[in-house]
Each structure stands twice: as C-alpha cells, then as structure tokens.
Write an enzyme that holds these catalytic residues in place. Structure first.
Site, PDB file in Angstrom:
ATOM      1  N   GLY A  27     -57.589  67.640 -68.812  1.00  0.00           N
ATOM      2  CA  GLY A  27     -56.473  67.798 -68.238  1.00  0.00           C
ATOM      3  C   GLY A  27     -55.003  67.450 -68.532  1.00  0.00           C
ATOM      4  O   GLY A  27     -55.261  66.879 -69.423  1.00  0.00           O
ATOM      5  N   SER A  28     -54.545  67.007 -67.841  1.00  0.00           N
ATOM      6  CA  SER A  28     -53.050  65.791 -67.335  1.00  0.00           C
ATOM      7  C   SER A  28     -53.743  64.413 -68.223  1.00  0.00           C
ATOM      8  O   SER A  28     -54.922  63.519 -67.611  1.00  0.00           O
ATOM      9  CB  SER A  28     -52.757  65.994 -66.728  1.00  0.00           C
ATOM     10  OG  SER A  28     -53.118  65.195 -65.624  1.00  0.00           O
ATOM     11  N   GLU A  35     -51.307  61.515 -67.264  1.00  0.00           N
ATOM     12  CA  GLU A  35     -51.345  61.421 -65.787  1.00  0.00           C
ATOM     13  C   GLU A  35     -53.256  61.357 -65.264  1.00  0.00           C
ATOM     14  O   GLU A  35     -53.208  60.209 -64.680  1.00  0.00           O
ATOM     15  CB  GLU A  35     -51.221  62.114 -64.720  1.00  0.00           C
ATOM     16  CG  GLU A  35     -50.365  61.148 -64.038  1.00  0.00           C
ATOM     17  CD  GLU A  35     -49.770  62.354 -62.597  1.00  0.00           C
ATOM     18  OE1 GLU A  35     -49.811  63.829 -63.275  1.00  0.00           O
ATOM     19  OE2 GLU A  35     -49.648  62.080 -61.820  1.00  0.00           O
ATOM     20  N   VAL A  36     -53.848  62.580 -65.079  1.00  0.00           N
ATOM     21  CA  VAL A  36     -55.123  61.960 -64.454  1.00  0.00           C
ATOM     22  C   VAL A  36     -56.226  61.391 -65.269  1.00  0.00           C
ATOM     23  O   VAL A  36     -57.069  60.761 -65.241  1.00  0.00           O
ATOM     24  CB  VAL A  36     -55.454  63.405 -64.286  1.00  0.00           C
ATOM     25  CG1 VAL A  36     -56.816  63.740 -63.706  1.00  0.00           C
ATOM     26  CG2 VAL A  36     -54.744  63.902 -62.839  1.00  0.00           C
ATOM     27  N   GLY A  37     -56.385  61.462 -66.516  1.00  0.00           N
ATOM     28  CA  GLY A  37     -57.110  61.077 -67.832  1.00  0.00           C
ATOM     29  C   GLY A  37     -57.458  59.308 -67.802  1.00  0.00           C
ATOM     30  O   GLY A  37     -57.959  59.275 -67.682  1.00  0.00           O
ATOM     31  N   GLU A  73     -59.603  64.918 -73.068  1.00  0.00           N
ATOM     32  CA  GLU A  73     -59.355  66.102 -73.543  1.00  0.00           C
ATOM     33  C   GLU A  73     -58.097  66.264 -73.363  1.00  0.00           C
ATOM     34  O   GLU A  73     -58.092  66.826 -71.765  1.00  0.00           O
ATOM     35  CB  GLU A  73     -59.999  66.830 -74.194  1.00  0.00           C
ATOM     36  CG  GLU A  73     -59.834  67.382 -75.612  1.00  0.00           C
ATOM     37  CD  GLU A  73     -58.467  68.339 -75.511  1.00  0.00           C
ATOM     38  OE1 GLU A  73     -57.792  68.600 -75.133  1.00  0.00           O
ATOM     39  OE2 GLU A  73     -58.400  70.270 -75.230  1.00  0.00           O
ATOM     40  N   GLU A  97     -44.962  67.554 -72.897  1.00  0.00           N
ATOM     41  CA  GLU A  97     -45.657  69.024 -72.897  1.00  0.00           C
ATOM     42  C   GLU A  97     -45.454  70.050 -71.804  1.00  0.00           C
ATOM     43  O   GLU A  97     -45.794  69.703 -71.330  1.00  0.00           O
ATOM     44  CB  GLU A  97     -47.935  68.947 -72.360  1.00  0.00           C
ATOM     45  CG  GLU A  97     -48.552  70.010 -72.645  1.00  0.00           C
ATOM     46  CD  GLU A  97     -49.837  69.894 -72.752  1.00  0.00           C
ATOM     47  OE1 GLU A  97     -50.050  68.490 -71.983  1.00  0.00           O
ATOM     48  OE2 GLU A  97     -50.781  70.048 -73.280  1.00  0.00           O
TER      49      GLU A  97
HETATM   50  P1  NAI Z   1     -54.499  67.878 -63.316  1.00  0.00           P
HETATM   51  O1  NAI Z   1     -54.586  66.727 -65.011  1.00  0.00           O
HETATM   52  O2  NAI Z   1     -54.341  67.268 -62.633  1.00  0.00           O
HETATM   53  O3  NAI Z   1     -56.310  69.124 -63.595  1.00  0.00           O
HETATM   54  C1  NAI Z   1     -56.948  69.024 -64.820  1.00  0.00           C
HETATM   55  C2  NAI Z   1     -58.598  68.690 -63.216  1.00  0.00           C
HETATM   56  O4  NAI Z   1     -58.404  67.132 -63.268  1.00  0.00           O
HETATM   57  C3  NAI Z   1     -58.862  69.013 -62.129  1.00  0.00           C
HETATM   58  O5  NAI Z   1     -59.625  70.298 -61.825  1.00  0.00           O
HETATM   59  C4  NAI Z   1     -57.841  68.808 -61.296  1.00  0.00           C
HETATM   60  O6  NAI Z   1     -58.719  69.319 -60.099  1.00  0.00           O
HETATM   61  C5  NAI Z   1     -59.025  67.609 -61.815  1.00  0.00           C
HETATM   62  N1  NAI Z   1     -57.742  66.001 -61.023  1.00  0.00           N
HETATM   63  C6  NAI Z   1     -56.997  66.470 -60.692  1.00  0.00           C
HETATM   64  N2  NAI Z   1     -56.934  64.623 -59.788  1.00  0.00           N
HETATM   65  C7  NAI Z   1     -57.613  64.140 -59.904  1.00  0.00           C
HETATM   66  C8  NAI Z   1     -58.495  62.857 -60.188  1.00  0.00           C
HETATM   67  N3  NAI Z   1     -57.987  61.825 -59.106  1.00  0.00           N
HETATM   68  N4  NAI Z   1     -59.660  62.206 -60.148  1.00  0.00           N
HETATM   69  C9  NAI Z   1     -60.096  63.299 -60.409  1.00  0.00           C
HETATM   70  N5  NAI Z   1     -59.908  64.540 -60.702  1.00  0.00           N
HETATM   71  C10 NAI Z   1     -58.772  64.965 -60.589  1.00  0.00           C
HETATM   72  O7  NAI Z   1     -53.800  68.969 -64.816  1.00  0.00           O
HETATM   73  P2  NAI Z   1     -52.330  69.921 -63.199  1.00  0.00           P
HETATM   74  O8  NAI Z   1     -52.089  69.198 -62.329  1.00  0.00           O
HETATM   75  O9  NAI Z   1     -53.747  71.535 -63.751  1.00  0.00           O
HETATM   76  O10 NAI Z   1     -51.767  70.724 -65.229  1.00  0.00           O
HETATM   77  C11 NAI Z   1     -51.128  69.106 -64.883  1.00  0.00           C
HETATM   78  C12 NAI Z   1     -50.705  69.683 -66.446  1.00  0.00           C
HETATM   79  O11 NAI Z   1     -51.432  69.035 -66.942  1.00  0.00           O
HETATM   80  C13 NAI Z   1     -50.300  71.028 -67.335  1.00  0.00           C
HETATM   81  O12 NAI Z   1     -48.957  70.996 -67.116  1.00  0.00           O
HETATM   82  C14 NAI Z   1     -50.168  70.062 -68.837  1.00  0.00           C
HETATM   83  O13 NAI Z   1     -49.136  69.972 -69.267  1.00  0.00           O
HETATM   84  C15 NAI Z   1     -51.695  69.278 -68.556  1.00  0.00           C
HETATM   85  N6  NAI Z   1     -53.356  69.928 -68.619  1.00  0.00           N
HETATM   86  C16 NAI Z   1     -53.572  69.868 -69.658  1.00  0.00           C
HETATM   87  C17 NAI Z   1     -54.890  70.395 -70.239  1.00  0.00           C
HETATM   88  C18 NAI Z   1     -55.432  70.513 -71.627  1.00  0.00           C
HETATM   89  O14 NAI Z   1     -56.058  71.561 -71.942  1.00  0.00           O
HETATM   90  N7  NAI Z   1     -55.921  69.962 -71.643  1.00  0.00           N
HETATM   91  C19 NAI Z   1     -55.094  71.996 -69.658  1.00  0.00           C
HETATM   92  C20 NAI Z   1     -54.683  71.856 -67.605  1.00  0.00           C
HETATM   93  C21 NAI Z   1     -53.354  70.818 -67.959  1.00  0.00           C
HETATM   94 MG    MG Z   2     -52.835  68.305 -61.154  1.00  0.00          MG
END
Ligand code: NAI
Ligand code: MG
Length: 503
Positions: free
Chosen positions: A246-247, A249-251, A268, A405
């Site tokens: 994911g992002s 930020e959350v990573g 990742e 990104e």
């Molecule tokens: P996100 O990182 O917020 O979400 C990814 C996953 O993390 C989702 O299942 C979400 O519910 C979970 N999550 C969110 N906050 C969490 C927390 N505090 N603790 C544990 N799990 C949590 O990504 P989002 O908001 O969908 O997309 C935002 C940006 O992230 C995108 O614009 C892109 O730049 C990036 N991204 C990168 C990805 C990749 O393949 N590396 C995939 C999706 C997004």
């Molecule tokens: Mg998010």
C-alpha cells in the site's frame, strides 16, 4: 441492501453481478462466511457506473480477534503436515482458481473498473500461476548442516513464524493476496488477510475456492477500513509477521506497530519508476513498451508504473508524438466490454487526487499536457471515474508530478543527453522499486542496470510481477521481497539451530 451472506454457486459463473451479491456482507473466518460482529457493512461500488454492486462486512478489533484465534488454532495442525503435502494443497487451490479464472476476471473488472481484456484476465491467470508455483516449493524448505566441532552435529531447520497478518490494496488485490498467502501457507504459517475497502469481493471468492481444499482457519479474510480493522490486525499479539502492500504513509504506521512487537515485516510501498530510452532502441517496440510500462491499461494504478520517462534528445520529439498517438488510439469504456483497453480509476477519492495532479501540471509554467484517448459517451457510464491518460513534458525536476506517486494515468517525459546525467536523474527519487532501460547497446544497458537504485531493472521489456523472480523495492519503496523461493524462505520462516553432542 444485503447484510446476510448468501451462498455463492459452486460452479464457475459468468454472472458477475449475482456473484457480487452472493459474496456480500461477510468476512471469511474459520472456513465460513460470517457477518461482522457489529452487524455493520459498507457499500461496494462499480466505479464505471457508481452503482452499488454489493456490501462488505465492516470489520473491527472483535472480528480480528476471532479470525486470529482461528488461524492460531489451525496453525498447530497445519504446520505438522509434511511440507510437500501443504504445497500440493496450495497447488490444488491454483488449479481451482484457474478453472474459475474467467469468473474472477469478470468480478474483479466489475469491482475495480479494470478492463477485462487487457487487465482483469491477466490478473486472474497470474494468481493461479502464483499458487501453482509456490505449491511446488514445499520440499525447498531446507536447512543446513553447520561444521562446528568433533562429535557434534549442528543443523539449521526452517520453521514457520505462526499467524501472518496480510494487508492488501485494491489495484491488483487477488494477485497481491496470492503473493502473500501462497508462500506463507506452504511454509506452514496460517494467514489473516485484511482486504482493501474498495475491492473486497473477488478476493472473498478466492477464499471460498481455497476453502474447498484447505482446512478451516488456515486462511481467513476480513474486510474493513484501515484504522478500524487493519491496525488491530497488525497490533494483535498472536500475529507474528505482517506483510503489507500500500502507501508509504500506512507502511510507516505498520512498521512502527511491528517494531513495538519486535516482529518482522514485509513492505511493498510503491514507486516512481524511471524508464530510460536511448536513441538506438527498437523504436516501435519501445513506444509499446512505454504503454505497458506505464500500465496505461490499468489507468496507471500500479506501483511499478513508468511515471518518469527519460528519452535521448535526438528521438525525444518523435517518441513523445508516437507515444501520444498510440495512447490516443486506445479505447476507454465499460471495463467488461471486450473492446475496452482502459477502464476507470478505483474510487472518487483517488479520482480527485489524480485530477489534482493533472490540474497542477497544467498550471505549471513551461509544461505541456497531452490528453489522450476519449472519455466514453455511453449514458450508463456518465458517473464513471474515467480520466484521460495524460503525458506531460517540460515539467521542472521539483514538480510534485515528478516527485510523488500519482497512481493514475499520468506520465512525465524528459529529454536527456548522456548516460551519466540520466542515471543521476533516475536515482534522484525517494523511491526505488523498478526501472527499465531500452537500448540495443547491451553493454550500456547492463552498466546502467547495475547502477540504478531499484529492486527490479529490466532491459528492453517491462513485465509485471512474475513467479520465481524476486520482487520488492529499496529506499521508500519498501522492505523485503515477494514472488520467489527466496521470498518464501526469508520472509515466512525463521531458521532454528539445533545442536547434538554425541561424543
Ligand atoms: P493505503 O495504504 O491507505 O491502503 C492500503 C491498505 O492498507 C488497505 O487495505 C487499507 O485499508 C489499509 N490501511 C489503511 N490504513 C491502515 C492502518 N492504519 N493500519 C493498517 N492498515 C491500514 O492506500 P490507499 O489509500 O488505497 O491509496 C493511497 C495511495 O497509496 C495511492 O495513491 C498510491 O500512491 C499508494 N498505493 C500503493 C500501492 C502499491 O501497490 N504499492 C497500492 C495502493 C495504493
Ligand atoms: Mg489510505
């Protein structure tokens, strides 16, 4: 509105709407569909029309606790099965997924807006391949014998970590889940997955297929939001490993929670991947390569998207014109229509975010935007989250479009004059996930490949994740590898040393 789970059909179905409804409103815990403990659910939308296609259980810490307990109980028996037997069962899941590939492709197209022909079918088939690949690796869970002293035998053995928490995003949810769940299971762990709030349904069907083969509790899936459901999963004391896509930020949040528990993580986290094009490249192949590298067919919603394209000056103008012409000829439309090349953005939030980047680029002095292809005119798609692919030139190095990104159909193209300066530009990024170099001078290509800061560099191609090739970034792009034997051994097992003194 559907709050109670129905039973999805056993046989593959091509009625993706009925399937979405049948998968609605439930987690998958301990081998069964169960609603959220709170009774709450949230809507899942078709981003091409805005219509509600189903509902997802709104998970919280109580559901996490139930799922983790189930996984922890199942893990004891699962780890005792011979590794090859575990592998054979995981491979069998792959065969079932393969038999349901078209159905899964249609469902993921409905749920994510990714075009069926160019994207969704590819994802479903790669998922089956990943399960089959890892299924064959059970006998590779080997240790070593270590020379130590006379009359002693010292060996290492590979042991599972326990319960793995896996958090996945929405862009390729089935594939990213497969990269985590298949190696984790073969290595003797059990898994609790937290699906992405935007795409919780197709992954649930994969769970139900796996459940026909694997014991209850070996894998569990929760739907829900990040802070309410993802965070308690990472924090749960019985979760002994977390793997997250994911992002950034959350990573960072995930990594901090894991640090407090002293558990390993795989992260990742995306990228800003450079594509370097020399004038001696195979021109037509490279223009097509830019389209696949940028994942324009997935609206650029890829962590490896070639969102910084550097083209040697003598062919710069011709390359930009050829790329724009090719992208212009691509068809945007209903993701389920076979004619469609490009579907939609996943959600209104991402739509606004990407549009913000485009407006900022357009307002930048000296920048030129080429908007390609045409928005669909079909009345049914009026509320669809379609965005025209954009190719920007003339942006300054410090533009947000070059640094951050975008995760949308927006690429930036720059001219360059020599290998050293383009290498410096390519490496001038907080990210380091993937890169590609396009040239017929392999000596030059290889030299750059060694010096580019990225987890994966391809020369004259830019394939998506492949089974058996380690995948994962450096710098802010993440930690650890996925998709390979090395990934399974390093990230889903620990090595125990056992010594015997027989003197
Ligand atoms: P996100 O990182 O917020 O979400 C990814 C996953 O993390 C989702 O299942 C979400 O519910 C979970 N999550 C969110 N906050 C969490 C927390 N505090 N603790 C544990 N799990 C949590 O990504 P989002 O908001 O969908 O997309 C935002 C940006 O992230 C995108 O614009 C892109 O730049 C990036 N991204 C990168 C990805 C990749 O393949 N590396 C995939 C999706 C997004
Ligand atoms: Mg998010």
């Amino acid at each position: 509105m559907l709050d109670r789970p129905l039973t999805p059909p056993d046989a593959p179905t091509l009625d993706e709407r009925a399937l979405a409804r049948a998968l609605s409103g439930a987690h998958f815990i301990d081998g069964a569909f169960v609603p959220a403990g709170s009774g709450r659910s949230f809507a899942v939308h078709n981003p091409a029309t805005g219509e509600e296609i189903g509902r997802a259980a709104d998970g919280d810490g109580t559901d996490v606790a139930t799922a983790v307990e189930s996984a922890a109980t199942a893990q004891r028996a699962w780890a005792k099965l011979p590794a090859r037997k575990r592998g054979a069962l995981v491979a069998k899941c792959g065969a079932l997924i393969s038999a349901h590939a078209e159905e899964l492709a249609r469902l993921i197209a409905l749920e994510t807006g990714k075009a069926l022909r160019t994207e969704s079918r590819v994802e479903a088939n790669v998922v089956a391949d990943i399960f089959e690949f890892f299924g064959g690796l059970g006998s590779e869970l080997k240790g070593e014998s270590v020379p130590f002293a006379p009359d002693t035998l010292s060996v290492t053995v590979r042991e599972p970590l326990g319960v793995v928490g896996a958090i996945i995003p929405w862009n390729v949810p089935m594939l990213l889940m497969a990269l985590k769940i298949a190696p984790a299971l073969v290595a003797g762990n059990t898994v609790v997955v937290k699906s992405a709030e935007e795409a919780p349904l197709a992954v649930l069907r994969v769970c139900e297929l796996m459940n026909r083969v694997l014991p209850p509790g070996t894998f569990n899936m929760l739907s829900g939001f990040g802070p309410e459901c993802g965070a308690p999963l990472v924090a749960h004391p019985k979760v002994r490993k977390v793997t997250f896509t994911g992002s950034v930020e959350v990573g960072r949040i995930v990594y901090q929670t894991a640090a407090a528990k002293i558990i390993p993580v795989t992260l990742e986290l995306g990228g800003k991947s450079p594509m370097i094009v020399f004038a001696d490249c195979d021109f037509e192949k490279t223009v097509m390569g830019a389209i696949t590298s940028m994942r324009f067919t997935r609206q650029g919603q890829s962590c490896t998207a070639a969102s910084r394209i550097y083209v040697e000056r003598p062919i710069f103008d011709r390359f930009v014109a050829a790329l724009a012409a090719k992208v212009d000829a691509m068809v945007m439309g209903d993701p389920l229509d076979e004619k469609t090349d490009i579907g939609t953005i996943i959600s209104a939030g991402q739509f606004e975010k990407v549009r913000g980047f485009i407006e900022e680029g357009r307002a930048t002095k000296g920048a030129t935007a080429l908007a390609c292809s045409r928005l669909p005119e079909d009345a049914a798609l009026r509320k669809g989250l379609f965005i025209q692919p954009h190719i920007f030139t003339g942006l300054p190095d410090d533009s947000r479009l070059v640094r951050e990104e975008i995760f949308g159909p927006v690429t930036t193209v720059f001219p360059f004059d020599d290998a050293e300066s383009v290498l410096a530009a390519a490496n001038d990024s907080e990210y380091g996930l993937a890169a590609s170099v396009w040239t017929n001078d392999l000596k030059r290509g290889l030299s750059l490949a060694h010096r580019i800061e990225a987890g994966l560099v391809q020369i004259n191609q830019n394939l998506v994740v492949q089974a058996n090739l380690s995948y994962g970034g450096v710098k802010s792009s993440g930690l650890g590898k996925e998709a390979s034997l090395e990934a399974m051994l390093e990230h889903f097992t620990h090595k125990k040393t056992i010594m015997v003194n027989y003197g």
